[in-house]
Scaffold this active site. Structure first.
Site, PDB file in Angstrom:
ATOM      1  N   LYS A 115      -5.516 -11.301  -6.244  1.00 11.03           N
ATOM      2  CA  LYS A 115      -6.735 -11.698  -5.541  1.00 11.03           C
ATOM      3  C   LYS A 115      -7.863 -10.731  -5.923  1.00 11.03           C
ATOM      4  O   LYS A 115      -7.606  -9.592  -6.333  1.00 11.03           O
ATOM      5  CB  LYS A 115      -6.513 -11.706  -4.023  1.00 11.03           C
ATOM      6  CG  LYS A 115      -6.225 -10.356  -3.448  1.00 11.03           C
ATOM      7  CD  LYS A 115      -6.361 -10.338  -1.932  1.00 11.03           C
ATOM      8  CE  LYS A 115      -6.344  -8.889  -1.455  1.00 11.03           C
ATOM      9  NZ  LYS A 115      -6.754  -8.648  -0.119  1.00 11.03           N
ATOM     10  N   LYS A 129     -11.245  -5.293  -3.165  1.00 12.81           N
ATOM     11  CA  LYS A 129     -12.152  -4.145  -3.081  1.00 12.81           C
ATOM     12  C   LYS A 129     -11.565  -2.908  -3.727  1.00 12.81           C
ATOM     13  O   LYS A 129     -12.281  -2.048  -4.186  1.00 12.81           O
ATOM     14  CB  LYS A 129     -12.343  -3.780  -1.605  1.00 12.81           C
ATOM     15  CG  LYS A 129     -13.376  -4.528  -0.884  1.00 12.81           C
ATOM     16  CD  LYS A 129     -13.346  -3.988   0.538  1.00 12.81           C
ATOM     17  CE  LYS A 129     -14.322  -4.696   1.410  1.00 12.81           C
ATOM     18  NZ  LYS A 129     -14.121  -4.333   2.804  1.00 12.81           N
ATOM     19  N   LYS A 169       0.820  -1.220   0.000  1.00 18.67           N
ATOM     20  CA  LYS A 169       0.000   0.000   0.000  1.00 18.67           C
ATOM     21  C   LYS A 169       0.849   1.264   0.000  1.00 18.67           C
ATOM     22  O   LYS A 169       0.481   2.259  -0.613  1.00 18.67           O
ATOM     23  CB  LYS A 169      -0.943   0.015   1.212  1.00 18.67           C
ATOM     24  CG  LYS A 169      -2.094  -0.966   1.082  1.00 18.67           C
ATOM     25  CD  LYS A 169      -3.158  -0.721   2.139  1.00 18.67           C
ATOM     26  CE  LYS A 169      -4.290  -1.714   2.010  1.00 18.67           C
ATOM     27  NZ  LYS A 169      -5.228  -1.652   3.131  1.00 18.67           N
TER      28      LYS A 169
END
Ligand code: AMP
Ligand code: TRP
Length: 336
Positions: free
Chosen positions: A199, A202, A116
């Site tokens: 994966k 969101k 991130k």
């Protein structure tokens, strides 16, 4: 015979679009644990969400949407505690105490932080200490088991380390060691429909990469129609060499309970193009009752708020007790 009652805690952020990966990797298992009569506490972790910039109005709506989603998926406020993290102040307070026994090197090594922070010019401190807040969430309830997807395993390890360091430092037995509950099957890692190396996430900017739990049937069909496949037309299961087609088979398998072999046999007469529509139909069927519940609940704002209020009250009772014990062994509480 006395059976060991588990204390289950898990959390989910109220931001972004909740998708099939969240459902199979987390929420569906939460319901199974709830129905097996364990003590279950589920938190909508809004303080974790603000580690990255959020639009206040969207965040606010996200909290209600997530509450409606959890209830729609069968999390029952009579059986489980469902609450909003920021409503129980003990989480923030306890996380400070844990931060004081966490080293910077330990946090800097965590994969999710690296991933991130790489994309950002300036890294907010909250993003860095995020896993310590997660450890506080878990340890406050003397949690024994934490059901999560595979991506969270490093964070649970940190919670285990902090439990050990805390008890050792303060020569106490206040905190309980939590264990991660990660299913070994495909449910722990549902892949993106656009890139099976990633994966389902969101935060993926391409909405075609995930199936949202509240996506209408036409949209689900469209997303599967555009799902990546390969140059072989047959429906066969081979996760190594045919990752994208195998991911579709696994999604159908998770939705219907059929095994991948059964699925390949049933679809031996069609090509992968047509097979995508078979998967779409089984996902639409599986989601239908959840979506019906969701659409009813999302209009009952007063009820959703009352569920969160009750949940916070119940959570606070436990959290407050643990925090008092913690403050005592740390030397923070004076006997007035
Ligand atoms: P998040 O989407 O990061 O808020 O994750 C909420 C929960 O869903 C966590 O327990 C994750 O481990 C789980 N999860 C997220 N993405 C996936 C995925 N693609 N497959 C399985 N579990 C997932
Ligand atoms: N970090 C988790 C995620 O992104 C959410 C979370 C916060 C959590 N606190 C938790 C999960 C405690 C399990 C236990 O998915």
């Amino acid at each position: 015979m006395q059976t060991f009652r588990k204390v289950i805690f898990s959390g989910i952020q109220p931001t972004g679009n909740i998708h099939l990966g969240n459902y199979f990797g987390a929420i569906k298992r939460w319901k199974e644990l709830q129905d097996a009569d364990h003590d279950c506490i589920f938190s909508i972790v809004d303080l974790h969400s603000i580690t990255l910039p959020q639009d206040p109005k969207a965040l606010n709506e996200g909290i209600l949407k997530m509450t409606a989603t959890l209830l729609a998926c069968g999390i029952d406020p009579q059986k489980s505690v469902i609450f909003q993290q920021s409503n129980v102040k003990e989480h923030a307070e306890f996380s400070w105490i844990l931060k004081c026994i966490t080293t910077m090197a330990r946090l800097g090594r965590l994969a999710q932080f690296k991933e991130k922070s790489e994309k950002l010019k300036e890294v907010p401190l909250g993003l860095y200490v995020y896993p310590v807040l997660q450890a506080a969430d878990i340890l406050l309830y003397k949690t024994t088991h934490v059901p999560v997807g595979e991506d969270q395993s490093q964070h649970i390890q940190l919670a285990q380390d902090l439990q050990r360091v805390f008890n050792h430092t303060y020569k106490s037995e206040v905190l309980v060691r939590p264990t991660a509950l990660i299913s070994d099957g495909p449910a722990s890692r549902v892949k993106s429909l656009r890139d099976p190396a990633k994966k389902m996430s969101k935060s993926d900017p391409d909405p075609r990469s995930y199936i949202g739990l509240t996506d209408p049937p036409e949209l689900i069909t469209n997303k599967f129609r555009k799902a990546l496949t390969d140059f072989t037309s047959e429906v066969s299961f081979d996760p190594e060499n045919r990752a994208s087609v195998s991911n579709l088979i696994l999604i159908e398998s998770l939705s219907t309970g059929l095994t991948p072999d059964e699925i390949c046999e049933r679809n031996s007469n069609i090509d992968t193009g047509k097979y995508k529509l078979v998967v779409a139909d089984s996902v639409i069927e599986m989601l239908r009752p959840i979506q019906n519940n969701y659409h009813r609940l999302i209009n009952e704002k007063g009820y959703l708020i009352s569920v969160l209020r009750d949940g916070a009250e119940r959570a606070r009772t436990v959290a407050n007790k643990t925090l008092s014990e913690v403050k005592k062994v740390v030397g923070l509480s004076l006997e007035y």
